[in-house]
Write a protein that holds these residues in place. Structure first.
Motif, PDB file in Angstrom:
ATOM      1  N   VAL A  97       0.847  -1.196   0.000  1.00  0.00           N
ATOM      2  CA  VAL A  97       0.000   0.000   0.000  1.00  0.00           C
ATOM      3  C   VAL A  97       0.881   1.244   0.000  1.00  0.00           C
ATOM      4  CG1 VAL A  97      -1.670   1.331   1.347  1.00  0.00           C
ATOM      5  CG2 VAL A  97      -1.980  -1.142   1.059  1.00  0.00           C
ATOM      6  N   LYS A  98       1.925   1.233   0.798  1.00  0.00           N
ATOM      7  CA  LYS A  98       2.839   2.384   0.872  1.00  0.00           C
ATOM      8  C   LYS A  98       3.493   2.635  -0.484  1.00  0.00           C
ATOM      9  CE  LYS A  98       6.928   3.997   3.319  1.00  0.00           C
ATOM     10  NZ  LYS A  98       7.976   3.638   4.266  1.00  0.00           N
ATOM     11  N   ASN A  99       3.962   1.583  -1.130  1.00  0.00           N
ATOM     12  CA  ASN A  99       4.602   1.728  -2.442  1.00  0.00           C
ATOM     13  C   ASN A  99       3.615   2.245  -3.489  1.00  0.00           C
ATOM     14  OD1 ASN A  99       7.035   0.835  -1.433  1.00  0.00           O
ATOM     15  ND2 ASN A  99       6.786  -1.272  -2.176  1.00  0.00           N
ATOM     16  N   LEU A 100       2.390   1.753  -3.453  1.00  0.00           N
ATOM     17  CA  LEU A 100       1.380   2.222  -4.409  1.00  0.00           C
ATOM     18  C   LEU A 100       1.067   3.703  -4.192  1.00  0.00           C
ATOM     19  CD1 LEU A 100      -1.127  -0.777  -4.568  1.00  0.00           C
ATOM     20  CD2 LEU A 100       0.273   0.095  -6.424  1.00  0.00           C
ATOM     21  N   LEU A 101       0.888   4.090  -2.938  1.00  0.00           N
ATOM     22  CA  LEU A 101       0.590   5.496  -2.644  1.00  0.00           C
ATOM     23  C   LEU A 101       1.751   6.398  -3.043  1.00  0.00           C
ATOM     24  CD1 LEU A 101      -1.273   5.197   0.775  1.00  0.00           C
ATOM     25  CD2 LEU A 101      -2.250   5.728  -1.463  1.00  0.00           C
ATOM     26  N   ASN A 102       2.964   5.965  -2.787  1.00  0.00           N
ATOM     27  CA  ASN A 102       4.134   6.755  -3.192  1.00  0.00           C
ATOM     28  C   ASN A 102       4.174   6.907  -4.710  1.00  0.00           C
ATOM     29  OD1 ASN A 102       5.115   7.296  -0.657  1.00  0.00           O
ATOM     30  ND2 ASN A 102       6.505   5.533  -0.620  1.00  0.00           N
ATOM     31  N   ALA A 103       3.885   5.852  -5.417  1.00  0.00           N
ATOM     32  CA  ALA A 103       3.925   5.911  -6.876  1.00  0.00           C
ATOM     33  C   ALA A 103       2.844   6.839  -7.409  1.00  0.00           C
ATOM     34  CB  ALA A 103       3.752   4.517  -7.468  1.00  0.00           C
ATOM     35  N   VAL A 104       1.703   6.888  -6.735  1.00  0.00           N
ATOM     36  CA  VAL A 104       0.606   7.734  -7.209  1.00  0.00           C
ATOM     37  C   VAL A 104       0.844   9.195  -6.838  1.00  0.00           C
ATOM     38  CG1 VAL A 104      -1.852   8.230  -6.923  1.00  0.00           C
ATOM     39  CG2 VAL A 104      -1.086   5.874  -7.223  1.00  0.00           C
ATOM     40  N   PHE A 105       1.265   9.456  -5.616  1.00  0.00           N
ATOM     41  CA  PHE A 105       1.374  10.835  -5.150  1.00  0.00           C
ATOM     42  C   PHE A 105       2.718  11.491  -5.468  1.00  0.00           C
ATOM     43  CE2 PHE A 105      -1.993   9.297  -2.163  1.00  0.00           C
ATOM     44  CZ  PHE A 105      -3.000  10.079  -2.681  1.00  0.00           C
ATOM     45  N   GLU A 106       3.730  10.740  -5.613  1.00  0.00           N
ATOM     46  CA  GLU A 106       5.042  11.317  -5.907  1.00  0.00           C
ATOM     47  C   GLU A 106       5.385  11.045  -7.363  1.00  0.00           C
ATOM     48  OE1 GLU A 106       7.935   9.954  -3.110  1.00  0.00           O
ATOM     49  OE2 GLU A 106       6.645  10.408  -1.406  1.00  0.00           O
ATOM     50  N   VAL A 107       4.756  11.797  -8.213  1.00  0.00           N
ATOM     51  CA  VAL A 107       4.945  11.620  -9.643  1.00  0.00           C
ATOM     52  C   VAL A 107       6.260  12.273 -10.047  1.00  0.00           C
ATOM     53  CG1 VAL A 107       3.979  12.112 -11.911  1.00  0.00           C
ATOM     54  CG2 VAL A 107       2.467  11.612  -9.989  1.00  0.00           C
ATOM     55  N   GLN A 108       7.031  11.608 -10.804  1.00  0.00           N
ATOM     56  CA  GLN A 108       8.288  12.148 -11.315  1.00  0.00           C
ATOM     57  C   GLN A 108       8.207  12.132 -12.835  1.00  0.00           C
ATOM     58  OE1 GLN A 108      11.214   9.590  -9.602  1.00  0.00           O
ATOM     59  NE2 GLN A 108      10.926  10.404  -7.539  1.00  0.00           N
ATOM     60  N   PRO A 109       7.754  13.232 -13.386  1.00  0.00           N
ATOM     61  CA  PRO A 109       7.598  13.252 -14.840  1.00  0.00           C
ATOM     62  C   PRO A 109       8.952  13.204 -15.550  1.00  0.00           C
ATOM     63  CG  PRO A 109       7.106  15.392 -13.903  1.00  0.00           C
ATOM     64  CD  PRO A 109       7.369  14.474 -12.756  1.00  0.00           C
ATOM     65  N   VAL A 110       8.961  12.510 -16.641  1.00  0.00           N
ATOM     66  CA  VAL A 110      10.169  12.387 -17.447  1.00  0.00           C
ATOM     67  C   VAL A 110       9.796  12.814 -18.856  1.00  0.00           C
ATOM     68  CG1 VAL A 110      11.893  10.791 -18.333  1.00  0.00           C
ATOM     69  CG2 VAL A 110      10.978  10.489 -16.030  1.00  0.00           C
ATOM     70  N   ALA A 111      10.566  13.730 -19.398  1.00  0.00           N
ATOM     71  CA  ALA A 111      10.287  14.220 -20.745  1.00  0.00           C
ATOM     72  C   ALA A 111      10.712  13.169 -21.754  1.00  0.00           C
ATOM     73  CB  ALA A 111      11.023  15.516 -20.996  1.00  0.00           C
ATOM     74  N   PRO A 112       9.899  12.995 -22.772  1.00  0.00           N
ATOM     75  CA  PRO A 112      10.274  12.020 -23.791  1.00  0.00           C
ATOM     76  C   PRO A 112      11.465  12.517 -24.604  1.00  0.00           C
ATOM     77  CG  PRO A 112       8.228  13.117 -24.385  1.00  0.00           C
ATOM     78  CD  PRO A 112       8.604  13.606 -23.028  1.00  0.00           C
ATOM     79  N   THR A 113      12.249  11.630 -25.024  1.00  0.00           N
ATOM     80  CA  THR A 113      13.403  11.982 -25.854  1.00  0.00           C
ATOM     81  C   THR A 113      13.147  11.528 -27.272  1.00  0.00           C
ATOM     82  OG1 THR A 113      14.463   9.900 -25.323  1.00  0.00           O
ATOM     83  CG2 THR A 113      15.005  11.773 -23.932  1.00  0.00           C
ATOM     84  N   LYS A 114      13.647  12.372 -28.205  1.00  0.00           N
ATOM     85  CA  LYS A 114      13.483  11.986 -29.604  1.00  0.00           C
ATOM     86  C   LYS A 114      14.547  10.965 -29.948  1.00  0.00           C
ATOM     87  CE  LYS A 114      11.270  15.844 -31.777  1.00  0.00           C
ATOM     88  NZ  LYS A 114      11.350  16.791 -32.862  1.00  0.00           N
ATOM     89  N   ALA A 115      14.130  10.022 -30.624  1.00  0.00           N
ATOM     90  CA  ALA A 115      15.078   8.986 -30.987  1.00  0.00           C
ATOM     91  C   ALA A 115      15.726   9.248 -32.310  1.00  0.00           C
ATOM     92  CB  ALA A 115      14.384   7.635 -31.026  1.00  0.00           C
TER      93      ALA A 115
END
Length: 115
Positions: A97-115
């Protein structure tokens, strides 16, 4: 001569009637014996069938006890495994439950890279 022929013919007719009666009695006896044999065979078949059914019931009773014991043992084993799985789920439940909540609330956006 005619009287002798007539007496001879009469004797032959009497003998034929007597033979016919004997043949008829033999046929009746044979028919009666066939019926008796059929009835006797039916009785023997019924007795044999009853004996085999009794043997089957005894066999089934002896072996169904073993099956019942095996079934009870399998049920106990399955219950124990279910209990172990539930306990393992309860142990790790808080962390999951702790891991799921952390994943939902602590979003770490990553910008897509062009290949």
């Amino acid at each position: 001569m005619s009287a002798q022929n007539s007496a001879g013919i009469q004797t032959l007719l009497d003998a034929e009637r007597e033979a016919s009666k004997i043949v008829q009695k033999a046929r009746e006896f044979r028919t009666k014996r066939v019926r008796e044999a059929r009835d006797e065979a039916k009785r023997e078949i019924a007795e044999y069938k009853d004996n085999k059914e009794d043997e089957y019931k005894k066999f089934e009773a002896e072996h169904s006890k073993g099956n019942q014991q095996a079934e009870d043992e399998a049920n106990k084993e399955a219950d124990a495994q279910i209990k172990n799985i539930q306990e393992a789920g309860k142990k790790g439940q808080a962390q999951v439950v702790k891991n799921l909540l952390n994943a939902v609330f602590e979003v770490q956006p990553v910008a897509p890279t062009k290949a």
